[in-house]
Design a protein around this motif. Sequence first.
Motif, PDB file in Angstrom:
ATOM      1  N   LYS A  42       0.847  -1.197   0.000  1.00 17.44           N
ATOM      2  CA  LYS A  42       0.000   0.000   0.000  1.00 17.44           C
ATOM      3  C   LYS A  42       0.881   1.245   0.000  1.00 17.44           C
ATOM      4  O   LYS A  42       2.038   1.207   0.418  1.00 17.44           O
ATOM      5  N   THR A  43       0.311   2.350  -0.440  1.00 14.84           N
ATOM      6  CA  THR A  43       1.011   3.623  -0.433  1.00 14.84           C
ATOM      7  C   THR A  43       0.566   4.424   0.787  1.00 14.84           C
ATOM      8  O   THR A  43      -0.607   4.414   1.150  1.00 14.84           O
ATOM      9  N   ILE A  44       1.526   5.130   1.399  1.00 15.83           N
ATOM     10  CA  ILE A  44       1.260   5.935   2.589  1.00 15.83           C
ATOM     11  C   ILE A  44       1.660   7.371   2.295  1.00 15.83           C
ATOM     12  O   ILE A  44       2.693   7.626   1.678  1.00 15.83           O
ATOM     13  N   ALA A  45       0.815   8.309   2.754  1.00  8.48           N
ATOM     14  CA  ALA A  45       1.124   9.729   2.613  1.00  8.48           C
ATOM     15  C   ALA A  45       0.703  10.448   3.891  1.00  8.48           C
ATOM     16  O   ALA A  45      -0.076   9.930   4.688  1.00  8.48           O
ATOM     17  N   VAL A  46       1.248  11.640   4.064  1.00 10.82           N
ATOM     18  CA  VAL A  46       0.873  12.511   5.172  1.00 10.82           C
ATOM     19  C   VAL A  46       0.270  13.766   4.566  1.00 10.82           C
ATOM     20  O   VAL A  46       0.847  14.359   3.654  1.00 10.82           O
ATOM     21  N   LEU A  47      -0.907  14.132   5.056  1.00 16.82           N
ATOM     22  CA  LEU A  47      -1.561  15.391   4.678  1.00 16.82           C
ATOM     23  C   LEU A  47      -1.795  16.141   5.976  1.00 16.82           C
ATOM     24  O   LEU A  47      -2.620  15.735   6.782  1.00 16.82           O
ATOM     25  N   THR A  48      -1.053  17.202   6.186  1.00 18.76           N
ATOM     26  CA  THR A  48      -1.110  17.875   7.474  1.00 18.76           C
ATOM     27  C   THR A  48      -1.536  19.323   7.345  1.00 18.76           C
ATOM     28  O   THR A  48      -1.161  20.005   6.391  1.00 18.76           O
ATOM     29  N   ALA A  49      -2.355  19.745   8.296  1.00 22.51           N
ATOM     30  CA  ALA A  49      -2.854  21.123   8.338  1.00 22.51           C
ATOM     31  C   ALA A  49      -1.952  21.965   9.232  1.00 22.51           C
ATOM     32  O   ALA A  49      -1.271  21.447  10.107  1.00 22.51           O
ATOM     33  N   GLY A  50      -2.003  23.262   9.011  1.00 17.57           N
ATOM     34  CA  GLY A  50      -1.219  24.186   9.823  1.00 17.57           C
ATOM     35  C   GLY A  50      -0.081  24.786   9.030  1.00 17.57           C
ATOM     36  O   GLY A  50       0.114  24.492   7.844  1.00 17.57           O
ATOM     37  N   ASN A  51       0.674  25.631   9.695  1.00 14.51           N
ATOM     38  CA  ASN A  51       1.827  26.293   9.093  1.00 14.51           C
ATOM     39  C   ASN A  51       2.775  25.231   8.524  1.00 14.51           C
ATOM     40  O   ASN A  51       3.304  24.410   9.275  1.00 14.51           O
ATOM     41  N   PRO A  52       3.007  25.220   7.213  1.00 13.05           N
ATOM     42  CA  PRO A  52       3.870  24.193   6.617  1.00 13.05           C
ATOM     43  C   PRO A  52       5.277  24.142   7.220  1.00 13.05           C
ATOM     44  O   PRO A  52       5.824  23.049   7.407  1.00 13.05           O
ATOM     45  N   ALA A  53       5.856  25.289   7.548  1.00 11.95           N
ATOM     46  CA  ALA A  53       7.201  25.293   8.135  1.00 11.95           C
ATOM     47  C   ALA A  53       7.193  24.639   9.512  1.00 11.95           C
ATOM     48  O   ALA A  53       8.107  23.881   9.863  1.00 11.95           O
ATOM     49  N   LEU A  54       6.160  24.894  10.292  1.00 14.81           N
ATOM     50  CA  LEU A  54       6.024  24.289  11.612  1.00 14.81           C
ATOM     51  C   LEU A  54       5.826  22.779  11.491  1.00 14.81           C
ATOM     52  O   LEU A  54       6.479  21.995  12.182  1.00 14.81           O
ATOM     53  N   GLN A  55       4.942  22.363  10.594  1.00 13.58           N
ATOM     54  CA  GLN A  55       4.683  20.934  10.411  1.00 13.58           C
ATOM     55  C   GLN A  55       5.930  20.218   9.888  1.00 13.58           C
ATOM     56  O   GLN A  55       6.212  19.096  10.280  1.00 13.58           O
ATOM     57  N   LEU A  56       6.672  20.878   9.019  1.00 16.11           N
ATOM     58  CA  LEU A  56       7.910  20.291   8.498  1.00 16.11           C
ATOM     59  C   LEU A  56       8.929  20.106   9.619  1.00 16.11           C
ATOM     60  O   LEU A  56       9.642  19.096   9.660  1.00 16.11           O
ATOM     61  N   ASN A  57       8.989  21.048  10.547  1.00 19.10           N
ATOM     62  CA  ASN A  57       9.910  20.907  11.678  1.00 19.10           C
ATOM     63  C   ASN A  57       9.555  19.676  12.509  1.00 19.10           C
ATOM     64  O   ASN A  57      10.428  18.940  12.950  1.00 19.10           O
ATOM     65  N   LYS A  58       8.273  19.436  12.690  1.00 17.27           N
ATOM     66  CA  LYS A  58       7.851  18.231  13.427  1.00 17.27           C
ATOM     67  C   LYS A  58       8.272  16.978  12.658  1.00 17.27           C
ATOM     68  O   LYS A  58       8.808  16.030  13.245  1.00 17.27           O
ATOM     69  N   LEU A  59       8.023  16.966  11.366  1.00 20.22           N
ATOM     70  CA  LEU A  59       8.361  15.800  10.542  1.00 20.22           C
ATOM     71  C   LEU A  59       9.862  15.495  10.590  1.00 20.22           C
ATOM     72  O   LEU A  59      10.266  14.335  10.604  1.00 20.22           O
ATOM     73  N   LYS A  60      10.685  16.549  10.611  1.00 15.73           N
ATOM     74  CA  LYS A  60      12.140  16.367  10.667  1.00 15.73           C
ATOM     75  C   LYS A  60      12.572  15.681  11.960  1.00 15.73           C
ATOM     76  O   LYS A  60      13.607  15.020  11.990  1.00 15.73           O
ATOM     77  N   HIS A  61      11.800  15.863  13.014  1.00 13.55           N
ATOM     78  CA  HIS A  61      12.178  15.328  14.320  1.00 13.55           C
ATOM     79  C   HIS A  61      11.487  14.000  14.659  1.00 13.55           C
ATOM     80  O   HIS A  61      11.615  13.510  15.770  1.00 13.55           O
ATOM     81  N   MET A  62      10.788  13.430  13.693  1.00 15.31           N
ATOM     82  CA  MET A  62      10.119  12.143  13.911  1.00 15.31           C
ATOM     83  C   MET A  62      11.148  11.015  13.868  1.00 15.31           C
ATOM     84  O   MET A  62      12.054  11.036  13.040  1.00 15.31           O
ATOM     85  N   ASP A  63      10.956  10.030  14.718  1.00 18.19           N
ATOM     86  CA  ASP A  63      11.757   8.809  14.662  1.00 18.19           C
ATOM     87  C   ASP A  63      10.960   7.791  13.848  1.00 18.19           C
ATOM     88  O   ASP A  63      10.125   7.068  14.378  1.00 18.19           O
ATOM     89  N   TRP A  64      11.190   7.788  12.563  1.00 19.14           N
ATOM     90  CA  TRP A  64      10.400   6.979  11.632  1.00 19.14           C
ATOM     91  C   TRP A  64      10.780   5.503  11.671  1.00 19.14           C
ATOM     92  O   TRP A  64      10.039   4.667  11.172  1.00 19.14           O
ATOM     93  N   GLN A  65      11.933   5.176  12.189  1.00 17.64           N
ATOM     94  CA  GLN A  65      12.425   3.799  12.244  1.00 17.64           C
ATOM     95  C   GLN A  65      12.367   3.121  10.877  1.00 17.64           C
ATOM     96  O   GLN A  65      12.014   1.943  10.754  1.00 17.64           O
ATOM     97  N   GLY A  66      12.688   3.893   9.844  1.00 21.32           N
ATOM     98  CA  GLY A  66      12.736   3.350   8.492  1.00 21.32           C
ATOM     99  C   GLY A  66      11.387   3.227   7.807  1.00 21.32           C
ATOM    100  O   GLY A  66      11.316   2.788   6.662  1.00 21.32           O
ATOM    101  N   LEU A  67      10.316   3.607   8.483  1.00 12.78           N
ATOM    102  CA  LEU A  67       8.972   3.464   7.906  1.00 12.78           C
ATOM    103  C   LEU A  67       8.593   4.626   6.982  1.00 12.78           C
ATOM    104  O   LEU A  67       7.508   4.629   6.419  1.00 12.78           O
ATOM    105  N   ASP A  68       9.474   5.582   6.829  1.00 14.90           N
ATOM    106  CA  ASP A  68       9.155   6.766   6.022  1.00 14.90           C
ATOM    107  C   ASP A  68       9.579   6.642   4.565  1.00 14.90           C
ATOM    108  O   ASP A  68       9.316   7.540   3.774  1.00 14.90           O
ATOM    109  N   LYS A  69      10.169   5.541   4.190  1.00 13.46           N
ATOM    110  CA  LYS A  69      10.620   5.379   2.799  1.00 13.46           C
ATOM    111  C   LYS A  69       9.422   5.415   1.849  1.00 13.46           C
ATOM    112  O   LYS A  69       8.485   4.645   1.997  1.00 13.46           O
ATOM    113  N   GLY A  70       9.476   6.333   0.925  1.00 10.95           N
ATOM    114  CA  GLY A  70       8.415   6.442  -0.068  1.00 10.95           C
ATOM    115  C   GLY A  70       7.192   7.234   0.373  1.00 10.95           C
ATOM    116  O   GLY A  70       6.260   7.397  -0.403  1.00 10.95           O
ATOM    117  N   ILE A  71       7.173   7.708   1.607  1.00  9.18           N
ATOM    118  CA  ILE A  71       6.020   8.490   2.072  1.00  9.18           C
ATOM    119  C   ILE A  71       6.109   9.905   1.511  1.00  9.18           C
ATOM    120  O   ILE A  71       7.129  10.574   1.645  1.00  9.18           O
TER     121      ILE A  71
END
Length: 185
Positions: free
Chosen positions: A116-145
Amino acid sequence: MKWNELPMDKKLYVFELDDVLYPKQDFLLQIYYLFGQFVEFKEGKSLATELTEFMKKILIEKGENAVFEEVKKHFIFKEDYTENFERLQVNGHLPLKLLLFNEIKLLFASLIEQGKTIAVLTAGNPALQLNKLKHMDWQGLDKGIRVYFSDELLFRNIDPIPYIAAENGVNPKDILYLKEKLTKL
Protein backbone atom coordinates in the motif's frame (compact mmCIF):
# COMPACT_ATOMS: atom_id res chain seq x y z
CA MET A 1 -12.10 5.05 13.87
CA LYS A 2 -11.37 1.81 15.67
CA TRP A 3 -8.61 -0.55 14.61
CA ASN A 4 -11.04 -3.32 13.78
CA GLU A 5 -13.03 -0.96 11.52
CA LEU A 6 -10.04 0.09 9.41
CA PRO A 7 -10.69 -0.95 5.79
CA MET A 8 -7.64 -2.63 4.31
CA ASP A 9 -8.87 -2.58 0.71
CA LYS A 10 -7.67 0.96 -0.10
CA LYS A 11 -4.63 1.70 -2.23
CA LEU A 12 -3.52 4.91 -0.52
CA TYR A 13 -3.60 5.65 3.20
CA VAL A 14 -3.29 9.32 4.11
CA PHE A 15 -2.60 10.42 7.68
CA GLU A 16 -2.78 13.71 9.53
CA LEU A 17 0.33 14.34 11.63
CA ASP A 18 -0.59 15.77 15.05
CA ASP A 19 -2.19 13.32 17.48
CA VAL A 20 -2.57 10.77 14.67
CA LEU A 21 1.01 9.68 14.02
CA TYR A 22 2.46 10.89 17.33
CA PRO A 23 1.26 12.72 20.46
CA LYS A 24 1.42 16.45 19.69
CA GLN A 25 1.99 17.13 23.37
CA ASP A 26 5.46 15.56 22.99
CA PHE A 27 6.41 18.31 20.55
CA LEU A 28 4.87 21.10 22.61
CA LEU A 29 6.55 20.09 25.86
CA GLN A 30 9.95 20.10 24.18
CA ILE A 31 9.26 23.54 22.72
CA TYR A 32 8.24 24.75 26.20
CA TYR A 33 11.49 23.36 27.59
CA LEU A 34 13.55 25.14 24.90
CA PHE A 35 11.60 28.35 25.46
CA GLY A 36 12.20 28.13 29.22
CA GLN A 37 15.94 27.73 28.63
CA PHE A 38 15.96 30.66 26.22
CA VAL A 39 14.07 32.99 28.58
CA GLU A 40 16.26 31.99 31.51
CA PHE A 41 19.34 32.93 29.50
CA LYS A 42 17.86 36.23 28.29
CA GLU A 43 16.44 37.27 31.68
CA GLY A 44 19.52 36.17 33.63
CA LYS A 45 17.31 34.50 36.25
CA SER A 46 16.88 30.83 37.14
CA LEU A 47 13.32 30.24 35.93
CA ALA A 48 13.46 27.64 33.15
CA THR A 49 12.02 24.81 35.23
CA GLU A 50 9.26 26.97 36.73
CA LEU A 51 8.33 28.40 33.32
CA THR A 52 8.29 24.98 31.64
CA GLU A 53 6.14 23.46 34.40
CA PHE A 54 3.75 26.43 34.25
CA MET A 55 3.37 26.02 30.49
CA LYS A 56 2.73 22.30 30.87
CA LYS A 57 0.07 22.99 33.52
CA ILE A 58 -1.73 25.51 31.29
CA LEU A 59 -1.54 23.13 28.32
CA ILE A 60 -3.25 20.41 30.35
CA GLU A 61 -5.82 22.68 32.02
CA LYS A 62 -6.70 25.18 29.28
CA GLY A 63 -5.22 23.90 26.04
CA GLU A 64 -2.44 24.86 23.67
CA ASN A 65 -3.95 28.17 22.54
CA ALA A 66 -4.03 29.56 26.09
CA VAL A 67 -0.42 28.77 27.00
CA PHE A 68 1.50 31.77 25.72
CA GLU A 69 -1.08 34.37 26.81
CA GLU A 70 -1.12 32.88 30.32
CA VAL A 71 2.70 32.95 30.38
CA LYS A 72 2.71 36.64 29.45
CA LYS A 73 0.23 37.40 32.25
CA HIS A 74 1.96 35.30 34.91
CA PHE A 75 5.60 36.13 34.16
CA ILE A 76 6.48 39.76 33.65
CA PHE A 77 9.44 39.65 31.28
CA LYS A 78 11.75 42.48 30.35
CA GLU A 79 10.83 42.05 26.69
CA ASP A 80 8.15 40.49 24.50
CA TYR A 81 9.13 36.95 23.56
CA THR A 82 6.26 36.22 21.17
CA GLU A 83 8.45 36.17 18.07
CA ASN A 84 11.05 33.98 19.78
CA PHE A 85 8.39 31.51 20.91
CA GLU A 86 6.94 31.27 17.40
CA ARG A 87 10.40 30.95 15.86
CA LEU A 88 11.29 28.10 18.23
CA GLN A 89 8.27 26.14 17.07
CA VAL A 90 9.28 26.46 13.43
CA ASN A 91 13.06 26.21 13.73
CA GLY A 92 13.80 24.73 17.16
CA HIS A 93 15.99 21.65 17.28
CA LEU A 94 14.26 19.27 19.66
CA PRO A 95 16.36 17.50 22.28
CA LEU A 96 14.44 14.23 21.75
CA LYS A 97 12.95 12.53 18.70
CA LEU A 98 9.17 12.47 18.32
CA LEU A 99 8.00 8.87 18.57
CA LEU A 100 5.27 7.36 16.45
CA PHE A 101 2.41 5.72 18.30
CA ASN A 102 3.13 1.98 18.53
CA GLU A 103 -0.14 1.25 16.74
CA ILE A 104 0.95 3.46 13.84
CA LYS A 105 4.29 1.67 13.56
CA LEU A 106 2.47 -1.65 13.34
CA LEU A 107 -0.04 -0.27 10.83
CA PHE A 108 2.66 1.27 8.65
CA ALA A 109 4.64 -2.00 8.63
CA SER A 110 1.49 -3.91 7.66
CA LEU A 111 0.57 -1.43 4.91
CA ILE A 112 4.10 -1.48 3.50
CA GLU A 113 4.11 -5.29 3.56
CA GLN A 114 0.84 -5.29 1.59
CA GLY A 115 2.28 -2.87 -1.00
CA LYS A 116 0.00 0.00 0.00
CA THR A 117 1.01 3.62 -0.43
CA ILE A 118 1.26 5.93 2.59
CA ALA A 119 1.12 9.73 2.61
CA VAL A 120 0.87 12.51 5.17
CA LEU A 121 -1.56 15.39 4.68
CA THR A 122 -1.11 17.87 7.47
CA ALA A 123 -2.85 21.12 8.34
CA GLY A 124 -1.22 24.19 9.82
CA ASN A 125 1.83 26.29 9.09
CA PRO A 126 3.87 24.19 6.62
CA ALA A 127 7.20 25.29 8.13
CA LEU A 128 6.02 24.29 11.61
CA GLN A 129 4.68 20.93 10.41
CA LEU A 130 7.91 20.29 8.50
CA ASN A 131 9.91 20.91 11.68
CA LYS A 132 7.85 18.23 13.43
CA LEU A 133 8.36 15.80 10.54
CA LYS A 134 12.14 16.37 10.67
CA HIS A 135 12.18 15.33 14.32
CA MET A 136 10.12 12.14 13.91
CA ASP A 137 11.76 8.81 14.66
CA TRP A 138 10.40 6.98 11.63
CA GLN A 139 12.42 3.80 12.24
CA GLY A 140 12.74 3.35 8.49
CA LEU A 141 8.97 3.46 7.91
CA ASP A 142 9.15 6.77 6.02
CA LYS A 143 10.62 5.38 2.80
CA GLY A 144 8.41 6.44 -0.07
CA ILE A 145 6.02 8.49 2.07
CA ARG A 146 4.95 11.71 0.40
CA VAL A 147 4.07 14.72 2.51
CA TYR A 148 1.42 17.28 1.58
CA PHE A 149 0.50 20.49 3.36
CA SER A 150 -3.21 21.17 3.18
CA ASP A 151 -2.85 24.90 3.97
CA GLU A 152 -0.44 25.28 1.07
CA LEU A 153 -2.71 23.39 -1.33
CA LEU A 154 -5.84 25.25 -0.24
CA PHE A 155 -4.00 28.58 -0.60
CA ARG A 156 -3.41 27.61 -4.23
CA ASN A 157 -7.13 26.67 -4.56
CA ILE A 158 -6.30 22.99 -4.88
CA ASP A 159 -8.57 20.40 -3.27
CA PRO A 160 -6.08 18.16 -1.40
CA ILE A 161 -7.61 14.69 -1.78
CA PRO A 162 -8.19 14.77 -5.57
CA TYR A 163 -4.73 16.31 -5.97
CA ILE A 164 -3.09 13.57 -3.89
CA ALA A 165 -5.06 10.93 -5.80
CA ALA A 166 -3.84 12.30 -9.15
CA GLU A 167 -0.25 12.57 -7.89
CA ASN A 168 -0.33 8.93 -6.83
CA GLY A 169 -2.29 7.59 -9.80
CA VAL A 170 -5.30 6.38 -7.80
CA ASN A 171 -8.99 7.13 -7.72
CA PRO A 172 -10.04 9.33 -4.76
CA LYS A 173 -12.36 6.45 -3.72
CA ASP A 174 -9.23 4.33 -3.18
CA ILE A 175 -7.95 6.70 -0.47
CA LEU A 176 -8.51 6.42 3.26
CA TYR A 177 -7.79 9.69 5.08
CA LEU A 178 -7.19 9.28 8.81
CA LYS A 179 -7.55 12.63 10.58
CA GLU A 180 -7.98 11.31 14.12
CA LYS A 181 -6.07 8.89 16.29
CA LEU A 182 -7.14 5.30 15.86
CA THR A 183 -8.76 3.89 18.96
CA LYS A 184 -8.31 0.46 20.44
CA LEU A 185 -10.67 -2.42 19.69
